[in-house]
Design a protein around this motif. Structure first.
Motif, PDB file in Angstrom:
ATOM      1  N   CYS A   1     -66.656  60.061  79.163  1.00 61.25           N
ATOM      2  CA  CYS A   1     -66.908  61.415  79.669  1.00 61.25           C
ATOM      3  C   CYS A   1     -65.605  62.123  80.013  1.00 61.25           C
ATOM      4  O   CYS A   1     -65.430  63.316  79.728  1.00 61.25           O
ATOM      5  CB  CYS A   1     -67.793  61.348  80.916  1.00 61.25           C
ATOM      6  N   GLY A  21     -70.028  70.272  84.265  1.00 61.08           N
ATOM      7  CA  GLY A  21     -71.375  70.007  84.763  1.00 61.08           C
ATOM      8  C   GLY A  21     -72.278  69.415  83.702  1.00 61.08           C
ATOM      9  O   GLY A  21     -73.012  68.446  83.951  1.00 61.08           O
ATOM     10  N   GLY A  22     -72.241  69.988  82.501  1.00 63.00           N
ATOM     11  CA  GLY A  22     -73.089  69.501  81.419  1.00 63.00           C
ATOM     12  C   GLY A  22     -72.732  68.087  81.001  1.00 63.00           C
ATOM     13  O   GLY A  22     -73.620  67.263  80.745  1.00 63.00           O
ATOM     14  N   THR A  23     -71.432  67.795  80.951  1.00 64.28           N
ATOM     15  CA  THR A  23     -71.004  66.447  80.540  1.00 64.28           C
ATOM     16  C   THR A  23     -71.460  65.403  81.539  1.00 64.28           C
ATOM     17  O   THR A  23     -71.981  64.341  81.165  1.00 64.28           O
ATOM     18  CB  THR A  23     -69.474  66.403  80.386  1.00 64.28           C
ATOM     19  N   PHE A  24     -71.268  65.666  82.832  1.00 60.61           N
ATOM     20  CA  PHE A  24     -71.674  64.691  83.846  1.00 60.61           C
ATOM     21  C   PHE A  24     -73.194  64.560  83.925  1.00 60.61           C
ATOM     22  O   PHE A  24     -73.716  63.481  84.202  1.00 60.61           O
ATOM     23  CB  PHE A  24     -71.103  65.066  85.216  1.00 60.61           C
ATOM     24  N   THR A  25     -73.924  65.641  83.672  1.00 62.92           N
ATOM     25  CA  THR A  25     -75.387  65.562  83.648  1.00 62.92           C
ATOM     26  C   THR A  25     -75.858  64.657  82.515  1.00 62.92           C
ATOM     27  O   THR A  25     -76.705  63.768  82.709  1.00 62.92           O
ATOM     28  CB  THR A  25     -75.996  66.963  83.476  1.00 62.92           C
ATOM     29  N   VAL A  26     -75.296  64.885  81.319  1.00 61.68           N
ATOM     30  CA  VAL A  26     -75.657  64.051  80.163  1.00 61.68           C
ATOM     31  C   VAL A  26     -75.220  62.606  80.404  1.00 61.68           C
ATOM     32  O   VAL A  26     -75.942  61.660  80.075  1.00 61.68           O
ATOM     33  CB  VAL A  26     -75.026  64.612  78.880  1.00 61.68           C
ATOM     34  N   GLY A  40     -74.964  61.122  83.262  1.00 63.52           N
ATOM     35  CA  GLY A  40     -75.900  60.518  84.213  1.00 63.52           C
ATOM     36  C   GLY A  40     -77.185  60.080  83.545  1.00 63.52           C
ATOM     37  O   GLY A  40     -77.730  59.009  83.857  1.00 63.52           O
ATOM     38  N   ILE A  41     -77.694  60.896  82.624  1.00 63.96           N
ATOM     39  CA  ILE A  41     -78.924  60.543  81.900  1.00 63.96           C
ATOM     40  C   ILE A  41     -78.698  59.298  81.052  1.00 63.96           C
ATOM     41  O   ILE A  41     -79.521  58.363  81.036  1.00 63.96           O
ATOM     42  CB  ILE A  41     -79.384  61.723  81.031  1.00 63.96           C
ATOM     43  N   SER A  79     -78.394  56.270  83.285  1.00 64.72           N
ATOM     44  CA  SER A  79     -79.704  55.883  83.804  1.00 64.72           C
ATOM     45  C   SER A  79     -80.524  55.154  82.742  1.00 64.72           C
ATOM     46  O   SER A  79     -81.190  54.150  83.035  1.00 64.72           O
ATOM     47  CB  SER A  79     -80.447  57.136  84.278  1.00 64.72           C
TER      48      SER A  79
END
Length: 266
Positions: free
Chosen positions: A8, A237-242, A244-245, A248
């Motif tokens: 990331c 924000g988008g990179t860390f959201t993806v 995180g998914i 998970s």
């Protein structure tokens, strides 16, 4: 997971550098409109002409200017210079002058000479013909000196040359809002032998011009800073959201796999 976090970070760095390059770089936007862009010019256009006639003596070379407003000037000499060539047998004419913003012509000829030569040789080489301010911008490719390099040295020595020019007003506006006014032009030409009313051949090099009502404007632009910041925030924000998914999903799959292995062992 550590591997996902490292990937990331590299991905964010790559996108950040790409956006930074785009933000620093400028783009040129062009548009067309109908208007006279340089209203403060007093209805004049500055012209720069540089032409060599290797077989015509400097005493015979002159510049004449005519237009539809009634201007008729023979032997224009202001801001001009004649440089002898070939031990004085030829001449290089360099001049800067202004023309009115109406159809007309200017021509290099022997009309202003005290005595007309028997057979004037009008073979020539045009080094420069430009209108308005000098505009040199790497990203703007235009016909600002369309006749530069025109070679008529092998043409008929007694022939007249007609260069028919369509002049297009051009505006360049930089990031600071400063405008520079120049002119591009298209050209067509023909060659012919012209006779006077006495039957003598009196050749000339004619530049007949007319102005286009269309103005070309080039505007230098850069991406707004707020858009750059918004894009960077969206990338992070988008990179860390993806990430995180993905993390998970990997963790859930890993836990499910462990339970399956434990079930097999029991």
């Amino acid at each position: 997971m550590l591997g996902v976090s490292i990937l990331c970070c590299f991905f964010i760095l790559f996108l950040f550098l790409s956006e930074l390059t785009g933000f620093i770089a400028t783009e040129i936007v062009n548009e067309l409109y109908v208007d006279d862009p340089d209203k403060d010019s007093g209805g004049k256009i500055e012209v720069s002409l540089n032409i060599s006639l290797p077989h015509l003596h400097c005493d015979l070379v002159g510049l004449d200017i005519q237009d539809e407003m009634g201007r008729h000037e023979v032997g224009h000499i202001d801001n001009s210079m004649k440089i002898p060539l070939n031990q004085g047998d030829g001449c290089r004419f360099e001049g800067e002058f202004s023309i009115n913003k109406v159809p007309g012509n200017f021509h290099v000829s022997t009309h202003s000479a005290t005595a007309q030569p028997q057979s004037p040789d009008m073979t020539h080489n045009i080094h420069k013909l430009a209108f308005g301010e000098k505009l040199q911008v790497r990203k703007v490719q235009g016909a600002f000196n369309a006749l530069g390099g025109a070679d008529k040295l092998s043409s008929n020595p007694l022939a007249s040359h007609d260069y028919i020019l369509k002049i297009v007003p051009t505006v360049y506006e930089d990031l600071s809002g400063r405008q520079r006014f120049s002119y591009q032009y298209t050209v067509a030409n023909k060659e012919y032998v012209a006779y006077s009313h006495t039957g003598r051949i009196i050749p000339a090099i004619w530049f007949r011009y007319d102005l286009s009502p269309i103005t070309v404007k080039y505007t230098e632009r850069r991406q707004p800073f707020y858009r750059f910041v918004t894009t960077i925030c969206a990338i992070v924000g988008g990179t860390f959201t993806v990430a995180g998914i993905i993390d998970s999903c990997i963790f859930t799959a890993s836990e499910a796999w462990k339970k399956i292995q434990i079930g097999k062992m029991s």
